[in-house]
Design a protein around this motif. Structure first.
Motif, PDB file in Angstrom:
ATOM      1  N   ALA A 135      11.563  10.073   2.619  1.00 23.83           N
ATOM      2  CA  ALA A 135      12.443   8.927   2.388  1.00 23.83           C
ATOM      3  C   ALA A 135      11.643   7.634   2.251  1.00 23.83           C
ATOM      4  CB  ALA A 135      13.458   8.813   3.527  1.00 23.83           C
ATOM      5  N   LEU A 136      10.638   7.459   3.098  1.00 24.73           N
ATOM      6  CA  LEU A 136       9.810   6.257   3.030  1.00 24.73           C
ATOM      7  C   LEU A 136       9.033   6.199   1.717  1.00 24.73           C
ATOM      8  CD1 LEU A 136       8.479   6.250   6.696  1.00 24.73           C
ATOM      9  CD2 LEU A 136      10.034   4.573   5.683  1.00 24.73           C
ATOM     10  N   GLY A 137       8.507   7.361   1.309  1.00 25.08           N
ATOM     11  CA  GLY A 137       7.782   7.403   0.041  1.00 25.08           C
ATOM     12  C   GLY A 137       8.676   7.095  -1.142  1.00 25.08           C
ATOM     13  N   LYS A 138       9.889   7.629  -1.106  1.00 22.39           N
ATOM     14  CA  LYS A 138      10.835   7.378  -2.199  1.00 22.39           C
ATOM     15  C   LYS A 138      11.183   5.893  -2.290  1.00 22.39           C
ATOM     16  CE  LYS A 138      13.918   8.451  -5.343  1.00 22.39           C
ATOM     17  NZ  LYS A 138      13.507   8.920  -6.690  1.00 22.39           N
ATOM     18  N   GLY A 150       9.428   3.438  -1.230  1.00 17.74           N
ATOM     19  CA  GLY A 150       8.248   2.716  -1.677  1.00 17.74           C
ATOM     20  C   GLY A 150       8.106   2.735  -3.184  1.00 17.74           C
ATOM     21  N   MET A 151       8.387   3.881  -3.786  1.00 14.20           N
ATOM     22  CA  MET A 151       8.322   4.000  -5.247  1.00 14.20           C
ATOM     23  C   MET A 151       9.369   3.134  -5.926  1.00 14.20           C
ATOM     24  SD  MET A 151       7.696   8.121  -5.548  1.00 14.20           S
ATOM     25  CE  MET A 151       7.868   8.101  -7.336  1.00 14.20           C
ATOM     26  N   LEU A 152      10.478   2.880  -5.236  1.00 15.64           N
ATOM     27  CA  LEU A 152      11.539   2.056  -5.823  1.00 15.64           C
ATOM     28  C   LEU A 152      11.195   0.563  -5.811  1.00 15.64           C
ATOM     29  CD1 LEU A 152      14.653   3.860  -4.283  1.00 15.64           C
ATOM     30  CD2 LEU A 152      13.998   3.834  -6.699  1.00 15.64           C
ATOM     31  N   GLY A 153      10.073   0.218  -5.148  1.00 11.65           N
ATOM     32  CA  GLY A 153       9.672  -1.184  -5.107  1.00 11.65           C
ATOM     33  C   GLY A 153       9.431  -1.770  -6.487  1.00 11.65           C
ATOM     34  N   ARG A 154       8.889  -0.957  -7.389  1.00 14.95           N
ATOM     35  CA  ARG A 154       8.657  -1.437  -8.755  1.00 14.95           C
ATOM     36  C   ARG A 154       9.981  -1.758  -9.444  1.00 14.95           C
ATOM     37  NH1 ARG A 154       4.817   1.984 -12.657  1.00 14.95           N
ATOM     38  NH2 ARG A 154       3.338   1.166 -11.121  1.00 14.95           N
ATOM     39  N   LEU A 155      10.968  -0.880  -9.239  1.00 17.15           N
ATOM     40  CA  LEU A 155      12.287  -1.130  -9.832  1.00 17.15           C
ATOM     41  C   LEU A 155      12.894  -2.409  -9.256  1.00 17.15           C
ATOM     42  CD1 LEU A 155      14.668  -0.163 -11.593  1.00 17.15           C
ATOM     43  CD2 LEU A 155      15.460   1.179  -9.632  1.00 17.15           C
ATOM     44  N   ALA A 156      12.656  -2.661  -7.981  1.00 11.78           N
ATOM     45  CA  ALA A 156      13.188  -3.874  -7.351  1.00 11.78           C
ATOM     46  C   ALA A 156      12.628  -5.127  -7.997  1.00 11.78           C
ATOM     47  CB  ALA A 156      12.869  -3.859  -5.860  1.00 11.78           C
ATOM     48  N   LYS A 157      11.374  -5.085  -8.425  1.00 13.07           N
ATOM     49  CA  LYS A 157      10.772  -6.241  -9.088  1.00 13.07           C
ATOM     50  C   LYS A 157      11.332  -6.432 -10.491  1.00 13.07           C
ATOM     51  CE  LYS A 157       6.612  -6.292  -6.474  1.00 13.07           C
ATOM     52  NZ  LYS A 157       5.367  -6.462  -6.093  1.00 13.07           N
ATOM     53  N   GLU A 158      11.583  -5.300 -11.163  1.00 12.09           N
ATOM     54  CA  GLU A 158      12.136  -5.375 -12.509  1.00 12.09           C
ATOM     55  C   GLU A 158      13.615  -5.765 -12.493  1.00 12.09           C
ATOM     56  OE1 GLU A 158      11.440  -1.463 -13.922  1.00 12.09           O
ATOM     57  OE2 GLU A 158       9.280  -1.744 -14.248  1.00 12.09           O
ATOM     58  N   GLY A 190      15.452  -2.230  12.203  1.00  6.59           N
ATOM     59  CA  GLY A 190      14.860  -3.321  11.438  1.00  6.59           C
ATOM     60  C   GLY A 190      13.397  -3.149  11.103  1.00  6.59           C
ATOM     61  N   GLU A 191      12.700  -2.249  11.806  1.00  8.60           N
ATOM     62  CA  GLU A 191      11.275  -2.062  11.489  1.00  8.60           C
ATOM     63  C   GLU A 191      11.082  -1.495  10.088  1.00  8.60           C
ATOM     64  OE1 GLU A 191       9.369   1.963  13.009  1.00  8.60           O
ATOM     65  OE2 GLU A 191      10.479   1.037  14.654  1.00  8.60           O
ATOM     66  N   LEU A 192      12.119  -0.893   9.511  1.00 12.44           N
ATOM     67  CA  LEU A 192      12.029  -0.375   8.147  1.00 12.44           C
ATOM     68  C   LEU A 192      11.838  -1.497   7.120  1.00 12.44           C
ATOM     69  CD1 LEU A 192      14.834   2.356   8.285  1.00 12.44           C
ATOM     70  CD2 LEU A 192      12.386   2.769   7.977  1.00 12.44           C
ATOM     71  N   LEU A 193      12.198  -2.703   7.484  1.00 11.88           N
ATOM     72  CA  LEU A 193      12.086  -3.826   6.543  1.00 11.88           C
ATOM     73  C   LEU A 193      10.653  -4.331   6.415  1.00 11.88           C
ATOM     74  CD1 LEU A 193      15.191  -5.894   7.716  1.00 11.88           C
ATOM     75  CD2 LEU A 193      15.114  -4.200   5.882  1.00 11.88           C
ATOM     76  N   LYS A 194       9.829  -4.055   7.422  1.00  8.86           N
ATOM     77  CA  LYS A 194       8.513  -4.697   7.472  1.00  8.86           C
ATOM     78  C   LYS A 194       7.589  -4.246   6.347  1.00  8.86           C
ATOM     79  CE  LYS A 194       8.889  -5.331  12.456  1.00  8.86           C
ATOM     80  NZ  LYS A 194       8.375  -4.925  13.803  1.00  8.86           N
ATOM     81  N   GLY A 195       7.521  -2.956   6.103  1.00  9.19           N
ATOM     82  CA  GLY A 195       6.630  -2.484   5.049  1.00  9.19           C
ATOM     83  C   GLY A 195       7.299  -2.322   3.710  1.00  9.19           C
ATOM     84  N   LEU A 196       8.605  -2.537   3.669  1.00  4.86           N
ATOM     85  CA  LEU A 196       9.379  -2.371   2.427  1.00  4.86           C
ATOM     86  C   LEU A 196      10.272  -3.592   2.253  1.00  4.86           C
ATOM     87  CD1 LEU A 196      10.318   1.347   3.121  1.00  4.86           C
ATOM     88  CD2 LEU A 196       8.778   0.593   1.306  1.00  4.86           C
ATOM     89  N   PRO A 197       9.716  -4.706   1.856  1.00  8.11           N
ATOM     90  CA  PRO A 197      10.470  -5.965   1.829  1.00  8.11           C
ATOM     91  C   PRO A 197      11.629  -5.991   0.845  1.00  8.11           C
ATOM     92  CG  PRO A 197       8.320  -6.224   0.780  1.00  8.11           C
ATOM     93  CD  PRO A 197       8.313  -4.890   1.437  1.00  8.11           C
ATOM     94  N   HIS A 198      11.659  -5.044  -0.100  1.00 12.09           N
ATOM     95  CA  HIS A 198      12.782  -5.049  -1.040  1.00 12.09           C
ATOM     96  C   HIS A 198      14.024  -4.379  -0.462  1.00 12.09           C
ATOM     97  CE1 HIS A 198      10.674  -1.226  -1.650  1.00 12.09           C
ATOM     98  NE2 HIS A 198      11.800  -0.731  -2.112  1.00 12.09           N
ATOM     99  N   VAL A 199      13.916  -3.790   0.739  1.00 13.90           N
ATOM    100  CA  VAL A 199      15.080  -3.146   1.365  1.00 13.90           C
ATOM    101  C   VAL A 199      16.045  -4.217   1.859  1.00 13.90           C
ATOM    102  CG1 VAL A 199      15.857  -1.718   3.284  1.00 13.90           C
ATOM    103  CG2 VAL A 199      13.834  -1.049   1.979  1.00 13.90           C
ATOM    104  N   ASP A 200      17.284  -4.109   1.429  1.00 17.58           N
ATOM    105  CA  ASP A 200      18.311  -5.093   1.771  1.00 17.58           C
ATOM    106  C   ASP A 200      19.201  -4.642   2.921  1.00 17.58           C
ATOM    107  OD1 ASP A 200      17.817  -6.826  -0.636  1.00 17.58           O
ATOM    108  OD2 ASP A 200      18.488  -5.009  -1.676  1.00 17.58           O
ATOM    109  N   LEU A 201      19.303  -3.323   3.123  1.00 17.91           N
ATOM    110  CA  LEU A 201      20.350  -2.801   3.998  1.00 17.91           C
ATOM    111  C   LEU A 201      19.829  -1.635   4.824  1.00 17.91           C
ATOM    112  CD1 LEU A 201      23.410  -2.893   4.737  1.00 17.91           C
ATOM    113  CD2 LEU A 201      23.809  -1.325   2.810  1.00 17.91           C
TER     114      LEU A 201
END
Length: 491
Positions: A45-48, A50-58, A76-87
């Protein structure tokens, strides 16, 4: 259970006008419903995400979120390494997801509107920075009373034959390897009337098979509802659902061996709509390891329970879960598990290498097993289980079985797929009129974990109305399937 929770979230969003899309690149909302039973699930799940980070920028307007057990455990610790996570939404707040998504979309639209007159490039950068701000995100992993009653709605597809119904949340067993009591909370059950009402609604919409879901499903209601006529709340529930007119099959998962009292064994023998399949987690064949796991039964009691279940229902299939490489498992402990698996001859088994979960007692045990030893035991046991599964399938070759057709095969859309009452997968020639129907199939060959056959043609057509079971019946000497209510295979 995760699948059912995902259905509930999807229904709540579709009720507000959202539509499913086939590609993440087309979505305005991307939510990952997570599992924490094994570390591999967390990492996937974390890897997936992370890969969606590029889509978040686009596409910075898209809402990204984690749901479920990993979200509950990590918050909330899930937000630290994946800043594009909203929820981040935990296991007791699935019914809040649609509200949170709407709130986040509104915030993003508002930010876009405020900056609409500025330079496009600068807007893009400011949007990314603003939406990566942790204060913009929503985290809700709090407990909520009566959350067990919020998983009650689902979107059915055309001719859908099967459906899951959640009857409870949480677990009080505290097996030493399991993180579920931390992520799902204590046991909480819905009322029998509420569950039966949901089943009636699903059946009225064409569903023919219901699977009742609970973390320890056969311990349903034990702290909330009284026994009646020496019947546990779970058996009372089975009887109530069994009475729903139009329901053809009833399943339940996942039970615990300690929940199989005399009343449940009796129900298996006398309620014909109950499917001829019990998933009965073993976990280990060593009493030493079972005690360390806090499983509350012995290997001897487990074997006796299997015998009682098989006596109660001819042809019943039994599947299981097994963990190899639990801390302290010696070669002798593993051999005891292997010997028990060979003795019982399960129809199938899910074999797992032990995976440490943080904050569980087993993770802190000192005698952890090397990964190469876990892998060797895992592969050895899988070979044994696969042979048992192959034999169970081959026993049905030449038999006529009743199959509930679920739809096109995922691996070969030119063929249809369905399941017998014993939960065997059957593939057969495609005819869309059979989707969602009970069909008599003559089994022609067994291919490992699935069976292949041909629909049986009779004067009444090829749909089944005999009420036969899934254990199979012999082909007559004239070469035509004998599909009356007589013969069956020995257990």
């Amino acid at each position: 259970m995760n699948e059912r929770d995902s259905e509930q979230v999807a229904h709540s969003l579709m009720a507000r006008g959202y539509e499913r899309v086939s590609k993440e690149s087309e979505a305005d909302v991307v939510l990952l419903n997570t599992c924490s039973v094994r570390d591999m699930a967390d990492q996937k799940a974390l890897g997936k995400m992370g890969m969606l980070g590029r889509l978040a920028k686009e596409r910075p307007h898209v809402v990204f979120g984690f749901l479920g057990c990993m979200a509950q455990a990590r918050g909330g610790e899930l937000l630290k390494g994946l800043p594009h996570v909203d929820l981040v939404v935990g296991t007791q707040k699935f019914h809040r997801v649609a509200d949170y998504v709407e709130e986040l979309i509104a915030k993003k639209k508002s930010w876009t509107s405020i900056n609409a007159q500025r330079s496009t490039l600068n807007v893009q950068r400011r949007m990314e920075n603003r939406m990566d701000d942790l204060r913009f995100s929503i985290v809700d992993v709090a407990e909520e009373a009566d959350s067990q009653s919020t998983i009650r709605e689902q979107q059915l597809t055309p001719r859908q034959a099967t459906a899951f119904v959640s009857i409870m949340q949480g677990c009080n067993m505290h097996c030493t390897f399991c993180i579920v009591p931390q992520t799902r909370g204590a046991e909480r059950s819905r009322s029998i009337n509420e569950i039966a009402s949901e089943v009636r609604d699903l059946v009225s919409r064409g569903v023919k098979e219901i699977t009742l879901l609970g973390q320890i499903v056969n311990l349903y209601g034990r702290h909330e509802f009284p026994k009646v006529d020496s019947k546990s709340p779970f058996v009372q529930l089975l009887e109530a659902v069994h009475q729903v007119e139009g329901l053809k099959r009833l399943r339940f998962t996942s039970p615990h061996p300690i929940g199989f009292r005399d009343d449940l064994i009796d129900a298996i023998s006398r309620l014909p709509k109950l499917a001829e399949h019990v998933h009965l987690p073993l976990q280990s064949g060593s009493n030493k390891i079972l005690k360390a796991m806090h499983r509350a039964y012995t290997a001897e009691k487990y074997v006796d329970l299997v015998r009682r279940i098989r006596r109660a229902r001819d042809c019943i299939a039994i599947t299981t879960d097994i963990i190899v490489g639990f801390p302290g498992e010696t070669e002798d402990d593993y051999k005891q598990t292997r010997d028990l698996v060979e003795e019982i001859q399960f129809d199938n088994a899910f074999v797992f290498r032990y995976s440490p979960r943080r904050d569980t007692p087993a993770a802190a045990m000192t005698d952890q097993i090397e990964e190469h030893t876990k892998e060797a035991r895992n592969q050895d046991l899988l070979r044994l289980v696969n042979e048992s599964t192959r034999r169970a399938g081959e026993r049905l070759v030449g038999q006529c079985v009743e199959v509930l057709c679920e739809g096109p095969s995922k691996t070969n859309p030119a063929r249809l797929m369905g399941r017998t009452s014993t939960n065997k997968i059957v593939l057969f020639e495609r005819d869309n009129e059979l989707i969602g129907e009970l069909v008599d199939i003559q089994i022609e060959r067994a291919n490992g974990f699935s069976l292949c056959g041909t629909p049986v043609q009779s004067s009444a057509g090829i749909l089944s109305d005999t009420g036969r079971t899934g254990c199979g019946e012999p082909v007559s000497s004239g070469g035509h399937p004998a599909c009356s209510n007589g013969a069956g295979l020995e257990a």
